[in-house]
Write a protein that holds these residues in place. Structure first.
Motif, short mmCIF file in Angstrom:
data_model
loop_
_atom_site.label_atom_id
_atom_site.label_comp_id
_atom_site.label_asym_id
_atom_site.label_seq_id
_atom_site.Cartn_x
_atom_site.Cartn_y
_atom_site.Cartn_z
N PRO A 17 13.10 42.52 45.58
CA PRO A 17 13.75 41.66 44.57
C PRO A 17 15.27 41.74 44.57
O PRO A 17 15.94 40.76 44.23
N ILE A 18 15.83 42.89 44.97
CA ILE A 18 17.29 42.99 45.04
C ILE A 18 17.81 42.11 46.18
O ILE A 18 18.84 41.45 46.05
N ALA A 19 17.09 42.14 47.30
CA ALA A 19 17.48 41.28 48.42
C ALA A 19 17.35 39.80 48.03
O ALA A 19 18.18 38.98 48.42
N LEU A 20 16.32 39.47 47.25
CA LEU A 20 16.16 38.10 46.76
C LEU A 20 17.30 37.74 45.81
O LEU A 20 17.79 36.60 45.82
N CYS A 144 8.58 35.44 44.28
CA CYS A 144 8.94 34.58 45.42
C CYS A 144 8.49 33.14 45.18
O CYS A 144 9.25 32.19 45.41
N VAL A 145 7.26 32.97 44.74
CA VAL A 145 6.73 31.63 44.48
C VAL A 145 7.53 30.94 43.39
O VAL A 145 7.91 29.77 43.52
N LEU A 146 7.81 31.67 42.31
CA LEU A 146 8.57 31.09 41.20
C LEU A 146 9.99 30.72 41.65
O LEU A 146 10.53 29.67 41.25
N GLY A 156 17.59 23.78 40.05
CA GLY A 156 17.69 24.59 41.26
C GLY A 156 18.50 23.91 42.34
O GLY A 156 19.33 24.54 43.01
N LEU A 157 18.29 22.60 42.50
CA LEU A 157 19.07 21.84 43.48
C LEU A 157 20.55 21.80 43.09
O LEU A 157 21.43 21.81 43.94
N GLY A 231 16.14 27.79 57.51
CA GLY A 231 15.31 26.60 57.59
C GLY A 231 14.92 26.19 56.19
O GLY A 231 15.78 26.05 55.32
N SER A 232 13.64 25.99 55.97
CA SER A 232 13.17 25.64 54.64
C SER A 232 13.36 26.81 53.69
O SER A 232 13.53 27.96 54.11
N MET A 233 13.30 26.54 52.40
CA MET A 233 13.49 27.58 51.40
C MET A 233 12.37 28.62 51.49
O MET A 233 12.62 29.82 51.31
N VAL A 234 11.16 28.18 51.78
CA VAL A 234 10.05 29.13 51.92
C VAL A 234 10.31 30.08 53.07
O VAL A 234 10.13 31.29 52.96
N ARG A 235 10.78 29.54 54.19
CA ARG A 235 11.07 30.36 55.36
C ARG A 235 12.17 31.37 55.07
O ARG A 235 12.08 32.53 55.47
N ARG A 236 13.18 30.95 54.36
CA ARG A 236 14.29 31.85 54.06
C ARG A 236 13.86 32.97 53.11
O ARG A 236 14.26 34.13 53.28
N VAL A 237 13.05 32.64 52.14
CA VAL A 237 12.57 33.66 51.19
C VAL A 237 11.66 34.66 51.90
O VAL A 237 11.75 35.87 51.69
#
Length: 302
Positions: A17-20, A144-146, A156-157, A231-237
């Motif tokens: 979570p700190i990295a996030l 991560c999902v949230l 968010g955008l 790439g996509s936000m999912v990929r980056r997370v």
């Protein structure tokens, strides 16, 4: 060997979570938030106090709210008082040292034989012998999902656009002060969650436990972006989570190699340095490869 893998996975998810948080503040908002170290300890302190009072589950949202308040102070200093982002984080971080001492009432608060989210999971038989990893991974995956869903919303955008070009956002009738404040509050809330989980995992909270967290999180972030790419936000997370886990595996490998405990800070510094320098080295290597190909093509033409 299995124990090492389990420990590394647990540590990777605990500090993910700190990295996030750094991903949101640094990569998305383009703000170097130095509140991380103090917010981590604040989350741990609040979590420990709640556990002592017998509320381990309530400790998690309470820690997140407390750390979010720290993020709000940093955002206020930056957006309303004109303090540079790095200095704003440092000022808040310095003040949090005293606040954390006030929260705990001591420099080290033990949770030995106190109920925690991990003892609750163990008593319920959740996850078997891997109950600590199961609980931690579940919480991190939910976050991560949230986070991905939130960054896809209008707000968010707007936060993402603020990091790209604040002047353009301001011209589009979006208040960058609001988006920066929300972003820093959310980032520090995730940092507080990590501190809360670590305190319950280690069964204690220490006033100095947050030292160097921002640097280690940056290493995890860079490792993830280097290996997974953007790439996509999912990929980056996902890359951020993998970066945190990989960093902990490298750290565990150093321990496995019987590196003296006095040298572990040096090992951590080397890991961080290599991770941060990796993108530059990779670009240099790619440039050299292109240069060799160009020279070879010229020789072939002759």
């Amino acid at each position: 060997m299995l124990t090492i893998i389990q420990t590394a996975l647990e540590a990777g998810f605990l500090y993910a979570p700190i990295a996030l948080a750094l991903f949101l503040s640094f990569s998305i908002l383009n703000i170097a938030d130095m509140t991380t170290d103090g917010a981590f300890v604040l989350g741990a302190s609040v979590s420990a106090v709640c556990c002592v009072a017998g509320h381990p589950i309530l400790a998690l949202p309470a820690a997140m709210l407390a750390a979010a308040a720290a993020g709000f102070i940093t955002a206020f200093l930056q957006t309303k008082l004109g303090v540079p982002s790095i200095l704003a984080g440092i000022v808040t971080n310095i003040g949090l040292y005293s606040i954390n001492l006030m929260v705990m009432g001591t420099s080290n608060l033990s949770l030995f034989q106190k109920t925690s989210i991990y003892t609750l999971a163990k008593d319920a038989g959740f996850g078997g012998s891997w109950y600590k990893l199961a609980v931690t991974a579940l919480l991190v995956l939910v976050i991560c999902v949230l986070l991905v869903l939130f960054l896809g919303t209008r707000l968010g955008l707007s936060i993402r656009a603020t990091g790209d070009n604040a002047d353009m956002v301001r011209a589009s009738s979006i208040n960058p002060t609001f988006t920066i404040t929300v972003g820093l509050c959310l980032a520090n809330a995730m940092t507080g969650l990590s501190g809360a989980m670590v305190a319950q995992y280690n069964t204690f909270s220490d006033i100095n436990s947050g030292t160097g967290m921002v640097v280690l999180a940056l290493a995890a972030l860079v490792i993830g972006e280097t290996l997974i790419g953007k790439g996509s936000m999912v990929r980056r997370v996902v890359g951020v989570i993998l970066g945190s886990i990989i960093y902990r595996f490298i750290y565990a490998a150093a321990l496995r190699a019987n590196v003296p405990s006095d040298y572990m800070k040096l090992v951590s510094a080397i890991i961080v340095g290599v991770a941060i320098a990796a993108p530059t080295v990779r670009r240099w290597a790619a440039f050299q490869a292109k240069k060799r190909k160009a020279l070879a093509a010229r020789k072939g033409e002759r």
